[in-house]
Scaffold this motif. Structure first.
Motif, PDB file in Angstrom:
ATOM      1  N   ASP A  47      15.166  12.854  46.749  1.00  0.00           N
ATOM      2  CA  ASP A  47      14.166  12.354  45.814  1.00  0.00           C
ATOM      3  C   ASP A  47      12.924  11.979  46.615  1.00  0.00           C
ATOM      4  O   ASP A  47      12.856  10.888  47.175  1.00  0.00           O
ATOM      5  N   PRO A  48      11.942  12.887  46.694  1.00  0.00           N
ATOM      6  CA  PRO A  48      10.769  12.633  47.541  1.00  0.00           C
ATOM      7  C   PRO A  48       9.677  11.824  46.848  1.00  0.00           C
ATOM      8  O   PRO A  48       8.528  11.882  47.253  1.00  0.00           O
ATOM      9  N   PHE A  49       9.998  11.068  45.797  1.00  0.00           N
ATOM     10  CA  PHE A  49       8.975  10.358  45.035  1.00  0.00           C
ATOM     11  C   PHE A  49       8.189   9.388  45.914  1.00  0.00           C
ATOM     12  O   PHE A  49       6.984   9.236  45.753  1.00  0.00           O
ATOM     13  N   PHE A  50       8.862   8.714  46.851  1.00  0.00           N
ATOM     14  CA  PHE A  50       8.190   7.729  47.692  1.00  0.00           C
ATOM     15  C   PHE A  50       7.713   8.319  49.022  1.00  0.00           C
ATOM     16  O   PHE A  50       7.500   7.596  49.983  1.00  0.00           O
ATOM     17  N   LYS A 171      11.016  20.371  47.095  1.00  0.00           N
ATOM     18  CA  LYS A 171      12.105  20.229  46.132  1.00  0.00           C
ATOM     19  C   LYS A 171      12.048  18.878  45.442  1.00  0.00           C
ATOM     20  O   LYS A 171      11.642  17.890  46.004  1.00  0.00           O
ATOM     21  N   GLY A 172      12.491  18.844  44.201  1.00  0.00           N
ATOM     22  CA  GLY A 172      12.600  17.587  43.481  1.00  0.00           C
ATOM     23  C   GLY A 172      11.331  17.214  42.754  1.00  0.00           C
ATOM     24  O   GLY A 172      10.450  18.034  42.515  1.00  0.00           O
ATOM     25  N   ALA A 173      11.230  15.949  42.426  1.00  0.00           N
ATOM     26  CA  ALA A 173      10.082  15.435  41.687  1.00  0.00           C
ATOM     27  C   ALA A 173       8.833  15.424  42.569  1.00  0.00           C
ATOM     28  O   ALA A 173       8.921  15.346  43.788  1.00  0.00           O
ATOM     29  N   LEU A 174       7.685  15.495  41.936  1.00  0.00           N
ATOM     30  CA  LEU A 174       6.428  15.424  42.660  1.00  0.00           C
ATOM     31  C   LEU A 174       6.273  14.029  43.257  1.00  0.00           C
ATOM     32  O   LEU A 174       6.451  13.037  42.572  1.00  0.00           O
ATOM     33  N   PRO A 175       5.947  13.937  44.537  1.00  0.00           N
ATOM     34  CA  PRO A 175       5.783  12.615  45.150  1.00  0.00           C
ATOM     35  C   PRO A 175       4.638  11.844  44.507  1.00  0.00           C
ATOM     36  O   PRO A 175       3.684  12.432  44.014  1.00  0.00           O
ATOM     37  N   PHE A 176       4.734  10.532  44.538  1.00  0.00           N
ATOM     38  CA  PHE A 176       3.700   9.670  43.991  1.00  0.00           C
ATOM     39  C   PHE A 176       2.367   9.939  44.663  1.00  0.00           C
ATOM     40  O   PHE A 176       1.323   9.945  44.028  1.00  0.00           O
ATOM     41  N   PHE A 177       2.401  10.222  45.971  1.00  0.00           N
ATOM     42  CA  PHE A 177       1.194  10.520  46.723  1.00  0.00           C
ATOM     43  C   PHE A 177       0.530  11.800  46.203  1.00  0.00           C
ATOM     44  O   PHE A 177      -0.683  11.931  46.224  1.00  0.00           O
ATOM     45  N   GLY A 178       1.337  12.783  45.775  1.00  0.00           N
ATOM     46  CA  GLY A 178       0.807  14.063  45.293  1.00  0.00           C
ATOM     47  C   GLY A 178       0.047  13.883  44.004  1.00  0.00           C
ATOM     48  O   GLY A 178      -0.898  14.586  43.705  1.00  0.00           O
TER      49      GLY A 178
END
Length: 178
Positions: A47-50, A171-178
């Motif tokens: 989960d690369p969200f952070f 992979k996974g959700a778009l990071p918050f930074f993105g």
């Protein structure tokens, strides 16, 4: 009696389990020592969200079939205790071995990204470009360099975004930074 050892969440579609000729050492008190050496592939969801301060934990479990088993940790082993963190590339890694409900032998890996590299190469330049873009709007209108300064900043943002999209996890959700 045939004993099969299966890896849960295997990434290899052709994985049939461990080889059938794994040596066992059985002592007179009933202790069984089973030394297994194999190369396996497995899948872990991230989960690369952070991002760039993300963490990931992956559990790799083996279970035996065809027999009634109880899996316990040995006497002097460090079971169910995290190892000291070890730096591996851009990750801090620690792991532990444990028995899951005494039916599966599991190996857990905890990865924590070291964010300093990504802050210096991704976050920092983006923040600087945002500040420079704000300066473009603060500059006096009569100044002739305002348009050329704005276009230069815009081109710098495009180049920076090309680099950032290569660095962001795919992979996974778009990071918050993105």
């Amino acid at each position: 009696m045939m004993i099969f050892c299966l890896l849960t969440h295997s990434a290899d579609g052709k994985y049939q389990g461990l080889s059938k000729d794994v040596p066992l050492q059985i002592s007179s008190d009933g202790t069984v020592i089973w030394t297994v050496e194999t190369l396996t592939s497995t899948i872990c969801d991230a989960d690369p969200f952070f991002f760039p301060a993300d963490t990931m934990e992956c559990h790799i479990c083996f279970s035996l079939s065809a027999i009634e088993q109880t899996i316990e940790c040995g006497g002097g082993s460090s079971c169910d205790v995290w190892s000291p963190p070890e730096q591996s590339g851009e990750w801090n890694r620690k792991d532990k071995i444990f028995a899951e409900s005494n039916k599966k032998a599991c190996f857990a890996v905890h990865l924590e990204r070291i964010p300093l590299f990504h802050i210096a190469t991704t976050v920092g330049p983006c923040v600087i470009l945002v500040v420079l873009m704000i300066i473009t709007f603060v500059m006096p209108i009569g100044k002739g360099d305002r348009i050329s300064f704005g276009v230069t900043i815009l081109l710098s943002m495009v180049v920076s975004l090309v680099f950032v999209t290569e660095v962001l996890p795919v992979k996974g959700a778009l990071p918050f930074f993105g």
